[in-house]
Design an enzyme around this catalytic site. Sequence first.
Site, PDB file in Angstrom:
ATOM      1  N   GLU A  39      -2.416  22.957  12.445  1.00  0.00           N
ATOM      2  CA  GLU A  39      -3.164  24.291  11.266  1.00  0.00           C
ATOM      3  C   GLU A  39      -3.510  25.371  12.337  1.00  0.00           C
ATOM      4  O   GLU A  39      -2.588  26.414  11.583  1.00  0.00           O
ATOM      5  CB  GLU A  39      -4.491  23.463  11.853  1.00  0.00           C
ATOM      6  CG  GLU A  39      -4.607  21.855  10.778  1.00  0.00           C
ATOM      7  CD  GLU A  39      -4.527  22.318   9.189  1.00  0.00           C
ATOM      8  OE1 GLU A  39      -4.004  23.327   8.469  1.00  0.00           O
ATOM      9  OE2 GLU A  39      -3.713  21.293   8.974  1.00  0.00           O
ATOM     10  N   TYR A 122     -12.046  27.171   8.111  1.00  0.00           N
ATOM     11  CA  TYR A 122     -11.023  26.649   7.788  1.00  0.00           C
ATOM     12  C   TYR A 122     -10.709  24.964   8.241  1.00  0.00           C
ATOM     13  O   TYR A 122     -10.380  24.323   8.578  1.00  0.00           O
ATOM     14  CB  TYR A 122      -9.839  27.122   6.867  1.00  0.00           C
ATOM     15  CG  TYR A 122      -8.415  25.985   6.682  1.00  0.00           C
ATOM     16  CD1 TYR A 122      -8.264  25.484   5.898  1.00  0.00           C
ATOM     17  CD2 TYR A 122      -7.511  26.399   7.870  1.00  0.00           C
ATOM     18  CE1 TYR A 122      -7.428  24.153   5.272  1.00  0.00           C
ATOM     19  CE2 TYR A 122      -6.341  25.254   7.836  1.00  0.00           C
ATOM     20  CZ  TYR A 122      -6.149  24.832   6.569  1.00  0.00           C
ATOM     21  OH  TYR A 122      -5.256  24.313   6.616  1.00  0.00           O
ATOM     22  N   ASP A 140      -7.533  25.798   2.148  1.00  0.00           N
ATOM     23  CA  ASP A 140      -7.209  26.972   2.192  1.00  0.00           C
ATOM     24  C   ASP A 140      -6.570  28.130   0.752  1.00  0.00           C
ATOM     25  O   ASP A 140      -7.109  27.444  -0.019  1.00  0.00           O
ATOM     26  CB  ASP A 140      -5.346  26.462   3.003  1.00  0.00           C
ATOM     27  CG  ASP A 140      -4.877  25.477   2.304  1.00  0.00           C
ATOM     28  OD1 ASP A 140      -5.380  25.398   1.339  1.00  0.00           O
ATOM     29  OD2 ASP A 140      -3.791  25.408   3.093  1.00  0.00           O
TER      30      ASP A 140
END
Length: 355
Positions: A39, A122, A140
Amino acid sequence: MNAENLSAFRQKLKHWYEKNSRELPWRGTGDPYRIWVSEVMLQQTRVTAVIPYYERFVRRFPNPESLAASDLQEVLKLWEGLGYYARVRNLRRAAQTVMAEHGGSIPQDFRTFRQLPGVGDYTASAVLSIAFGRPLAAVDGNVKRVLARVFLLEEPVNLAAARSVFRNKADALLDREDPGVFNQAMMELGALVCTPRNPKCENCPLSLLCAGFQSAKTDNYPKRKAAVSVPEYHIAAGVVHREDKILIVQRPAEGLLGGLWEFPGGKRKEGESPEQACIREIREKTGITAGISSFLTHVKHAYTHFKIQMDVFVCRYVSGKIHLSGPADFRWIRAEEIRNCPFHKSNLKIVSMLK
């Protein structure tokens, strides 16, 4: 969205994802560390670019313990070319915090994980939902685009004040029984089908539930606030030779491109030629006097908030001792050794030209 449509939204999305999701090296693992690394790498970076970096990185640093004990220069070298280097500096600092304060285990609590260096809403939501099944919506750019079209949201996707609007919509849609798959499915739909340009609406499982498609307004969304033009700087830099060695300098550990190496140089002043700027910047940054031998190349590069045009010269050492003003460190190294040091992308273009 009523309960019936909401149920259909989740089912159609999940079914599509099971049939169409890409096979990626970080999928199919329950390891929160590896999900976390992926990520971080995927922030503002294309999947195809990330894959080889991810595979090399987790092979060298397979867990928080190995990353926490790592040498920053080696970490930066593995990240070299991927950009946004603060990401990996923060990831390493966060791994050290995980080892020092959490016994090597990734925190499963949102607030605790969110407090780690470099972790935002996020990242925390994505990692905790995928790795631990926490009911957190991950929002996102791909997800924002899907939401904007499904609901015809007028709020600009690039406006910070609108974050709560998209987050609330995503949270209302979230499948709390399988949040990790739902989040990945939303992101995958945005990446493969609900693309920024020429969305493949005919292949979208949500087309009957999408207000944008049903009203033929898909191309009008998402809305964006007009971007402010970024400044452009003219830079001069020198590859300084002294006998069989070349001078490189290191940027301070914190700040833009922190810890990376480069060839000495800086901004041209008004009325100054590139050659004059090169000699002056070398003298001001390192304390030595150099002379121009030849022009090497012209480099253009865009960073997040500015652009540069850089004239690069081959230089010869003339006199003086190194007294740094700005750089954190320096090295005189042979050309073949340069590739062992992590450089930022604009200087990598210079490295590739050296023999």
